[in-house]
Enzyme design. Structure first.
Site, PDB file in Angstrom:
ATOM      1  CE  LYS A  44      45.544  37.731  41.406  1.00 56.65           C
ATOM      2  NZ  LYS A  44      44.595  37.609  40.260  1.00 56.65           N
ATOM      3  CB  CYS A 133      50.332  31.921  34.381  1.00 56.79           C
ATOM      4  SG  CYS A 133      50.896  30.257  34.116  1.00 56.79           S
TER       5      CYS A 133
HETATM    6  C1  LIG Z   1      45.168  36.429  33.467  1.00 59.91           C
HETATM    7  C2  LIG Z   1      46.487  36.383  34.197  1.00 59.91           C
HETATM    8  C3  LIG Z   1      46.870  37.812  34.625  1.00 59.91           C
HETATM    9  C4  LIG Z   1      47.535  35.888  33.226  1.00 59.91           C
HETATM   10  C5  LIG Z   1      46.427  35.413  35.375  1.00 59.91           C
HETATM   11  C6  LIG Z   1      45.694  35.920  36.615  1.00 59.91           C
HETATM   12  C7  LIG Z   1      44.210  36.041  36.394  1.00 59.91           C
HETATM   13  C8  LIG Z   1      43.560  37.258  36.406  1.00 59.91           C
HETATM   14  C9  LIG Z   1      44.265  38.538  36.634  1.00 59.91           C
HETATM   15  O1  LIG Z   1      45.005  38.678  37.666  1.00 59.91           O
HETATM   16  O2  LIG Z   1      44.066  39.414  35.772  1.00 59.91           O
HETATM   17  N1  LIG Z   1      42.222  37.334  36.189  1.00 59.91           N
HETATM   18  C10 LIG Z   1      41.462  36.202  35.961  1.00 59.91           C
HETATM   19  O3  LIG Z   1      40.231  36.273  35.753  1.00 59.91           O
HETATM   20  N2  LIG Z   1      42.083  34.990  35.965  1.00 59.91           N
HETATM   21  C11 LIG Z   1      43.426  34.859  36.160  1.00 59.91           C
HETATM   22  O4  LIG Z   1      43.936  33.721  36.140  1.00 59.91           O
END
Ligand SMILES: CC(C)(C)CCc1c(C(=O)O)[nH]c(=O)[nH]c1=O
Length: 315
Positions: A44, A133
């Site tokens: 993750k 990010c």
């Molecule tokens: C969207 C962010 C929270 C900025 C990065 C982590 C992430 C998330 C998340 O942790 O919400 N979900 C996704 O589908 N892709 C991602 O890259």
């Protein structure tokens, strides 16, 4: 039938792996991936400090199995947890599975610190920097800010100091494919891009309750699953056509069966990730999808993925 592939100089016994974020936050989940039929695994996305993430419900499958929506909010154990996992990882594990580490610093400074720590540890894991990010509040994510993306690479490339990859949001404008690829072609250590991250800021609403499916951000969240397949294939093929020889594309988005893995390879993917379907089906998905891919390749007379990678025909 040979499904092996090499990414960033490491051999994947087969080209399937999880999409970062799914079934990979905790050690026990990562162990399930090691024991599964995946060819490798990715953690993750990590931030400097551990995070609980957004209030639940923050993930939901969409009606009709067409996909999923999520606004997890980067729940993770903090980069030192994954650094420690990488230090204790059995790189000679029976399956010979390599380990990918995803990093998503909330600032360039955070990414610098995390990349320095992994460099100093000098481990065989492969880094993937998540450019979905957030950047400066009020500005788009790094992946949608070409200047910020190039500046980040100018700082991180020399720190990482060896082959690494980038997780990209989907692009929808040909000019953005051109601009992004031109940036990546300037950095020799950028040896792969993973296309795509979830399609940003969808809104899923339940008809009966007239309510958004997820709680964070008024129900806005990233879309995944079958509904994003054509966008994923386009991003894989756009970068496959534009990146310098030697650079590869990892496909992600819309994989529910061997069929979509085949299409990702046809579009140019060297490895293929499974997110939503893994979330819904569990780690058994790797064995099922691999079997379906082998059946499909056999029916078409292909013995290795090299024979058809990137060979999508046009009219
Ligand atoms: C969207 C962010 C929270 C900025 C990065 C982590 C992430 C998330 C998340 O942790 O919400 N979900 C996704 O589908 N892709 C991602 O890259």
């Amino acid at each position: 039938v040979d499904l092996s592939t090499t990414i960033a100089g490491v051999k994947l016994p087969n080209l399937l792996l999880n999409a970062s974020g799914v079934n990979c936050r905790f050690e026990n989940e990562l162990q399930q991936l090691v024991e599964s039929k995946s060819g490798s695994l990715i953690t993750k996305s990590a931030t400097l400090n551990s995070r609980e993430g957004n209030p639940e419900p923050r993930y939901a499958p969409l009606a009709g199995s067409i996909g999923s929506i999520n606004s997890m909010g980067l729940p993770n154990q903090g980069y030192e947890y994954y650094l420690n996992y990488a230090k204790n990882f059995d790189y000679n594990n029976t399956a010979g599975k390599p380990l990918f580490i995803s990093l998503a610093g909330l600032s360039l400074a955070e990414n610098k610190t995390m990349c320095e720590a992994f460099r100093d540890a000098n481990l065989p894991c492969v880094l993937e920097v998540n450019f979905s990010c957030p950047n400066v509040p009020g500005k788009p994510q790094v992946g949608y800010d070409m200047e910020a993306m190039e500046q980040a690479l100018q700082v991180l490339d020399p720190i990482i100091g060896r082959p690494f990859g980038i997780k990209l949001p989907p692009y929808f404008d040909i000019a953005h494919f051109d601009q992004a690829a031109a940036i990546f072609n300037k950095f020799d250590n950028v040896v792969f891009v993973t296309c795509i991250n979830s399609v940003g800021n969808g809104l899923a609403i339940d008809l009966d309750s007239e309510t958004a499916l997820i709680k964070p951000k008024d129900g806005f969240g990233g879309l995944g699953g079958l509904l994003v397949l054509p966008t994923a294939l386009a991003n894989v093929n756009a970068f496959y056509r534009r990146l310098k020889p030697g650079k590869q594309v990892i496909g992600c988005g819309g994989v529910t069966s061997g069929k979509e893995v085949f299409l990702h390879i046809l579009a140019g993917a060297s490895a293929v990730e499974i997110g939503t379907q893994l979330m819904e089906e569990g780690t058994g998905v790797f064995e099922r999808v691999q079997k379906e891919l082998v059946e499909l390749m056999t029916a078409k007379g292909y013995k290795s993925v090299e024979e058809f990678r990137g060979k999508v025909k046009t009219l």
